[in-house]
Design an enzyme around this catalytic site. Structure first.
Site, PDB file in Angstrom:
ATOM      1  N   LYS A 254     -26.544  15.216 -30.785  1.00 34.91           N
ATOM      2  CA  LYS A 254     -27.861  14.675 -31.162  1.00 34.91           C
ATOM      3  C   LYS A 254     -27.761  13.563 -32.200  1.00 34.91           C
ATOM      4  CE  LYS A 254     -28.945  17.973 -34.862  1.00 34.91           C
ATOM      5  NZ  LYS A 254     -29.911  18.965 -35.367  1.00 34.91           N
TER       6      LYS A 254
ATOM      7  N   ARG B 257     -35.484  30.056 -39.995  1.00 33.27           N
ATOM      8  CA  ARG B 257     -35.865  29.052 -39.018  1.00 33.27           C
ATOM      9  C   ARG B 257     -36.119  29.832 -37.736  1.00 33.27           C
ATOM     10  NH1 ARG B 257     -32.431  23.702 -37.357  1.00 33.27           N
ATOM     11  NH2 ARG B 257     -31.832  25.090 -35.648  1.00 33.27           N
TER      12      ARG B 257
END
Length: 352
Positions: free
Chosen positions: A35, A128
Site C-alpha cells: 500500500k 482497532r
C-alpha cells in the site's frame, strides 16, 4: 520530472529477501504490504521471485493492479460492504471482523461459484479492528454456517492505532485462541498472523510465540527498521526509497516573519526560532505531497523550517554546498511522508 521518488529496486528486493530468509528460519511466511507504494506495477512485478508468500494491500484498487500476478493476494483492510464483489474477484484472502460482511462475501462467492478465504481478526488490545476475545467462540460458530467462505486463519493488528506493542503475552494469547478454535471446530488453519513490522523484533529476539506463522511486512522492508521501537535493522538498506525535489528560490532572508502572526494555511499558529539572517531555499513540494516533519535531508547540514501546501522551506546556511536555483535536494522519508509522496499524482515515481 521533479519532484520524484526514486525506488532503488535492487536494495528493496535485497531487504525483502533478507527478511524472508530470517522469517523462514522461524517457520514464518511473509506477506509484503504494497500500500505504501500504491502497488506500483513495476515494483510488485519485481517481488515475485523474492520468496514471499503473498502480496497484501488495504485498497482493492491496488489489488486490481495485481490481478495477473501468479501469487496470493490479500486484502488487509476489513472489506466495505459496497466492495465485496471486487473482494471476491481480486483477493484470494481478506481480513474480517464483521459477521454481516462475511455473509455478503459468502453470497457473492456462491454466485461466482467460488470459496473465499477469510482470516478472522482478533482485537488483542490495540482497539482497532477485530473480534473481542470473549466473543470469538460465538462468532466462529456463526461464520461456519455461512456457505461460500472458509476460515483459513486468525490474525491481529497492533501498534497502528493504540500503540500497543506486540509481546509474548498478547501474541501468545492469539495463538492460544486460534488453536482452541481450530480444535473445537475442526478448522484447517493455514495462518496465524502475528501482525506487522512491529512484531519483527520478537522474531529477532527469539521471543515470537510458537504458532505464529505469518507476518505482514511493509515499513521494515522499505525503510529498514522495525516499528515497535524504531530500531534500524543492520542487514537492511534504509535508502531504497529517496525523495528528490528541486530548488525554486534561494535567498538570504530573516528567519522570523515580520508582522503580527496569525494562523498558517492549515489553521495552526506557527512558532519561529530566531536564527538571524539565513540562507533559505524553497523546494517545489509541500504538504499536499509529503509530511515535512518526516523528511530527512541526505545533506546533514540542512534544516527543514516548515512547509505550506506546495512549498517546503529549508535553512541551507550551514551546508558546505553552494546551492543554486535548479539544484536538487535528496531526502530519506519516514513512513507517513513516503505514503503521501507515493500517493500523490504530482510526485513522479522512478524505478531504477
Amino acid at each position: 520530472m521533479y519532484p520524484e521518488v526514486v525506488i532503488k529496486i535492487d536494495k528493496y528486493k535485497s531487504n525483502i529477501k533478507s527478511l524472508v530468509e530470517r522469517c523462514s528460519g522461524a517457520n514464518v511466511k511473509v506477506w509484503i504490504v504494497t500500500k505504501s507504494f500504491c502497488a506500483h506495477p513495476h515494483i510488485v512485478s519485481n517481488l515475485i521471485d523474492c520468496g514471499i508468500d503473498g502480496l497484501a494491500d488495504s485498497r482493492i484498487q491496488n489489488l486490481k493492479k495485481m490481478k495477473d500476478l501468479n501469487i496470493k493476494k490479500i486484502l488487509l483492510r476489513i472489506p466495505m460492504l459496497n466492495e465485496v464483489d471486487d473482494v471476491v474477484e481480486y483477493a484470494d484472502y481478506s481480513l474480517n471482523s464483521e459477521i454481516e460482511t462475511i455473509y455478503a462475501l459468502g453470497e457473492r462467492a456462491r454466485k461466482k461459484g467460488k470459496k473465499h478465504n477469510i482470516i478472522i481478526m482478533l482485537d488483542m488490545g490495540d482497539l482497532r479492528e477485530g473480534v473481542w476475545p470473549d466473543d470469538v467462540d460465538d462468532f466462529i460458530n456463526k461464520v461456519l454456517k455461512i456457505e461460500g467462505v472458509e476460515i483459513k486463519g486468525f490474525g491481529t493488528n497492533l501498534t497502528c492505532y493504540g500503540g500497543v506493542i506486540p509481546d509474548e503475552n498478547n501474541l501468545g494469547r492469539l495463538v492460544k485462541i486460534a488453536k482452541e478454535m481450530a480444535e473445537k471446530y475442526k478448522l484447517d488453519l493455514e495462518y496465524i498472523s502475528g501482525g506487522n513490522s512491529s512484531s519483527y523484533y520478537l522474531l529477532e529476539d527469539g521471543k515470537l510465540p510458537v504458532g505464529i506463522n505469518n507476518l505482514r511486512l511493509g515499513e521494515i522492508a522499505i525503510l529498514g527498521r522495525e516499528t515497535a521501537f524504531g530500531k534500524r535493522i543492520d542487514m537492511l538498506h534504509d535508502d531504497a526509497f529517496i525523495l528528490r525535489a528541486q530548488i525554486v528560490e534561494i535567498k538570504n532572508k530573516p528567519s522570523v516573519p515580520i508582522g503580527n502572526i496569525g494562523m498558517d494555511a492549515f489553521g495552526n499558529k506557527p512558532y519561529y526560532e530566531d536564527r538571524g539572517i539565513i540562507k533559505r531555499a524553497i523546494i517545489a513540494i509541500g504538504r499536499q505531497d509529503i509530511n515535512p516533519d518526516g523528511l530527512i535531508p541526505l545533506d546533514p547540514n540542512i534544516d527543514i523550517l516548515g512547509a505550506s501546501s506546495d512549498h517546503t522551506i529549508l535553512d541551507v546556511t550551514k551546508s558546505e554546498r553552494d546551492y543554486k536555483v535548479g539544484d536538487v535536494i535528496e531526502f530519506k522519508m519516514d513512513y507517513g511522508s513516503l505514503l503521501k509522496a507515493m500517493t500523490s499524482e504530482y510526485v513522479d515515481k522512478v524505478v531504477v
